[in-house]
Motif scaffolding. Structure first.
Motif, PDB file in Angstrom:
ATOM      1  N   VAL A 132      73.047   6.045   3.619  1.00  0.00           N
ATOM      2  CA  VAL A 132      74.383   6.635   3.510  1.00  0.00           C
ATOM      3  C   VAL A 132      74.926   6.844   4.921  1.00  0.00           C
ATOM      4  N   GLY A 133      76.196   7.201   4.992  1.00  0.00           N
ATOM      5  CA  GLY A 133      76.814   7.331   6.305  1.00  0.00           C
ATOM      6  C   GLY A 133      77.154   5.997   6.929  1.00  0.00           C
ATOM      7  N   ARG A 134      77.266   4.952   6.102  1.00  0.00           N
ATOM      8  CA  ARG A 134      77.560   3.613   6.631  1.00  0.00           C
ATOM      9  C   ARG A 134      79.052   3.389   6.828  1.00  0.00           C
ATOM     10  N   GLY A 135      79.875   4.255   6.213  1.00  0.00           N
ATOM     11  CA  GLY A 135      81.320   4.130   6.365  1.00  0.00           C
ATOM     12  C   GLY A 135      81.890   5.316   7.135  1.00  0.00           C
ATOM     13  N   SER A 136      83.178   5.547   6.981  1.00  0.00           N
ATOM     14  CA  SER A 136      83.854   6.602   7.743  1.00  0.00           C
ATOM     15  C   SER A 136      83.822   7.952   7.038  1.00  0.00           C
ATOM     16  N   LYS A 137      83.393   7.992   5.764  1.00  0.00           N
ATOM     17  CA  LYS A 137      83.412   9.247   5.012  1.00  0.00           C
ATOM     18  C   LYS A 137      82.181  10.089   5.325  1.00  0.00           C
ATOM     19  N   THR A 138      82.343  11.415   5.209  1.00  0.00           N
ATOM     20  CA  THR A 138      81.195  12.309   5.312  1.00  0.00           C
ATOM     21  C   THR A 138      80.229  12.022   4.165  1.00  0.00           C
ATOM     22  N   SER A 139      78.941  11.949   4.495  1.00  0.00           N
ATOM     23  CA  SER A 139      77.923  11.653   3.496  1.00  0.00           C
ATOM     24  C   SER A 139      76.939  12.808   3.388  1.00  0.00           C
TER      25      SER A 139
END
Length: 692
Positions: free
Chosen positions: A579-586
């Motif tokens: 997780v954390g692969r995009g711009s959103k908080t994970s």
């Protein structure tokens, strides 16, 4: 007089009953026993006072057995208690209960009135101060009392069939009859002779002499290990190699096609690798980078430079799902460049072999014109059925999951291909000097911009804080992983299993879709499941550790890890990196039902930071260097006394001395260096014995 090389079996001075338990500990010669170092020492010239409350650390106490009791429950289960009273009659002292569960032999060893030395951590169990499963020794009046009490006393790693007292008596006797012990350290590193160091590590006169002996023996062990590393490095440098570097036009086309720019760290590391590829000496480089730092793109860049020069490249991954993931990514990125790719796993062969748009000048091998330019695979690449044409570069992903002999087989061809090994498990500097001391090291210490934060929460009650909120979060368009330790339920453990959890989560999250992924899912179905998950047709993927590496789904922003204590710290960090692969908080949620302090300490270390290097240091601290310095992965013997966390200065001294000696005399053939050959042979013997 006896020699360190004397074999124990069949000797007339060793009781035959001791041969078997000693062999279980791997002690086959006199030298093995003398280097079976104490795991700790107890100062039995004085003992800790009986505590009044629970303590955070173990203590060593001496007391008299006041009473014993045996309770049975649940069939064959037993609990044996021995109440220990303070013999000093100290007014504030309360008795302490020594407690053992299901160790049936203990009740036959302890009796009322005996004096016992016990070591363990006092804990409150209700109102009773208890030491559970303590190490203990019954104090007896005998001729060997001077070895066991009223001195700094060694405590050895032991096994059934040989007691601490027997160990001390045997080692003391061996030291008394030992012939000359050669000094195996350069004179500038020695503080005493080897015989004195052995005497003082086992039966020290005082704490200062004990520490001096420990440092001497640690240096000796580190020096032997670093001789191995230095010789391995010298051997690699001397191998016949070739330049495998093109002009960079193909790499430039790839980088231009990407929707993002390289990080400064990626640019720096690619430049380091490019210099190695251009050199005629074989590259042997370790690429370290935290989860998500862009190691795969760096490796692909290196492969394009080699392909442009007319050479074939191979990437070996530890699992089929990771190999397939690399193959799919490379197909997407490289097909427009006209490269021929191939996948080789245990049960899958696939090639992307359309008429190439890119055709380099070949080094003269006609097979090269029709061979894949990049092969991606698992251990299948090691077998003879895979034929290489002008193999110029080998990339090994997650290298710590491969043995040193497996790596050697892949690169054992002439001229020697360049080698790039990658790991997403950051390695502390102290460990880099040992297990990877023969490699040049590149570090990706920068993450691509725009990555979202990962918040980690530890749930010691084993449940989600707000399941309904989690369902609403998924219904809003997010995706999640749920990771389990097992595939199927087991009678031996109550750990969560993926197949069972699929039913539970599917029922709770309906109408949202859940599917399962584990090692027994057929390859074609694995690929189909991952494709559906990437396309958001699946909202929750219930999986085992097959998703540990190589999975990149930016919309997956929640990672729930069931029975998180069942996983290693480095493995947990890898899983969290999905997780954390995009711009959103994970979010990473660690569920555990364990009450063990070690397990909770491990999980708290993960929750406190996302810094991979800090986690690697914590992992090394918690597990110990012996667990991480694996023989199969490093090709080096496990450490017996050295601790690379405690003694980095000694490791550096040993490294500098060994490197200088091997640089000047690679074969250790000059007279001053001949004694070191035995140390090198000893380290190699320990390695081979451990592997076998």
């Amino acid at each position: 007089m006896i020699s360190p090389s004397t074999i124990l079996a069949g000797t007339d001075w060793l009781a035959p009953a001791l041969v078997k338990p000693l062999s279980r500990l791997g002690l086959l010669t006199v030298g093995d026993i003398l280097t079976h170092y104490p795991k700790r020492h107890e100062d039995r010239t004085r003992f800790d006072q009986f505590p009044q409350n629970e303590l955070p650390a173990p203590i060593c106490i001496r007391g008299v057995v006041e009473k014993t009791s045996l309770k049975r429950f649940g069939g064959y289960k037993k609990m044996f208690d021995a109440t220990l009273a303070d013999p000093s009659g100290h007014a504030l002292s309360n008795p302490i209960v020594l407690r053992w569960f299901n160790l049936h032999y203990v009740q036959h060893m302890i009796a009322i009135g005996q004096t016992i030395i016990a070591y363990g951590r006092p804990r409150l169990r209700g109102r009773i101060l208890t030491i559970e499963h303590p190490e203990f020794e019954v104090v007896e009046d005998d001729s060997d009392a001077s070895l066991n009490v009223d001195r700094i006393t060694p405590i050895y790693p032991a096994t059934e069939g040989i007691t601490q007292r027997a160990f001390r008596k045997l080692i003391h006797s061996l030291l008394s009859h030992l012939e000359t012990v050669p000094d195996l350290l350069p004179e500038k590193l020695r503080t005493t002779d080897q015989r004195t160091a052995l005497q003082q590590i086992h039966f020290p006169d005082d704490h200062d002499r004990l520490e001096a002996a420990r440092r001497q023996l640690v240096l000796t062990e580190f020096f032997g290990l670093q001789l191995q590393v230095a010789q391995r490095r010298a051997h690699t440098v001397a191998l016949p190699g070739a330049s495998h570097c093109g002009t960079g036009k193909l790499l430039a086309r790839l980088l231009t096609s990407l929707p993002y720019a390289l990080t400064k760290a990626q640019e720096r590391v690619i430049a380091e690798i490019r210099r190695d590829l251009a050199s005629p000496s074989p590259m042997n480089r370790l690429l370290q980078g935290d989860v998500g730092s862009g190691k795969t793109l760096v490796a692909l860049s290196a492969m394009l430079l080699a392909v442009e020069a007319g050479f074939q490249c191979a990437l070996m991954a530890p699992t089929q799902i990771l190999a397939e993931q690399h193959y799919l990514n490379f197909t997407r990125l490289l097909a427009p460049l006209g490269l021929r790719l191939a996948l080789r796993t245990g049960n899958r062969r696939e090639e992307l072999a359309s008429l190439p748009l890119f055709e380099p000048e070949t080094p003269g091998n006609p097979d090269h014109l029709s061979s894949p330019q990049i092969l991606v695979g698992t251990h299948a690449l090691l077998y003879d059925s895979v034929e290489f044409a002008d193999l110029g570069l080998v990339v090994i992903d997650e290298q710590h999951k491969f043995g040193v002999l497996q790596r050697a087989r892949l690169i054992s061809r002439r001229p020697t291909p360049d080698v790039l090994v990658m790991t997403a498990t950051p390695i502390p500097r102290t460990l880099t000097m040992t297990a990877y001391g023969d490699l040049d090291v590149s570090i990706l210490d920068e993450l691509p911009p725009g990555r979202g934060r990962i918040l980690t929460e530890l749930r010691p009650d084993g449940t989600l804080k707000d399941p309904v909120k989690f369902k609403d979060y998924l219904a809003a368009g997010h995706q999640a992983y749920v990771v389990c330790p097992l595939i199927d339920d087991s009678e031996k453990t109550d750990a969560k299993a993926a197949t069972a959890e699929l039913k539970k989560w599917s029922a709770f999250l309906s109408p949202l879709r859940c599917e399962v992924l584990h090692g027994r899912v057929p390859p074609a179905e694995k690929e189909a499941v991952m494709r559906r998950f990437r396309d958001n047709q699946i909202q929750v993927l219930i999986a085992t550790t097959v998703i540990e590496v190589g999975i990149d789904v930016p919309n997956a922003t929640v990672m729930i890890i069931e029975d998180a204590e069942k996983f290693g710290l480095a493995q947990l960090h890898q899983l969290r990196g999905r997780v954390g692969r995009g711009s959103k908080t994970s979010y990473c949620i660690l569920l555990t039902r364990s009450k063990e302090e070690f397990a909770l300490q491990k999980l708290r270390a993960l929750a406190d930071t996302t810094d991979g290097f800090a986690i690697a240091e914590a992992d090394l601290e918690l597990r110990g260097p012996g667990d991480i310095l694996g023989t199969a992965q490093s090709g080096l013997a496990p450490l017996k006394i050295g601790n690379i966390l405690r003694d980095p200065d000694l490791m550096l001294q040993a490294r500098e001395a060994a490197s200088a000696i091997v640089l000047a005399d690679p074969d250790l053939s000059s007279p001053p260096n001949l004694p070191y050959r035995s140390l090198l042979a000893q380290s190699t013997h320990q390695t081979l014995s451990h592997v076998s």
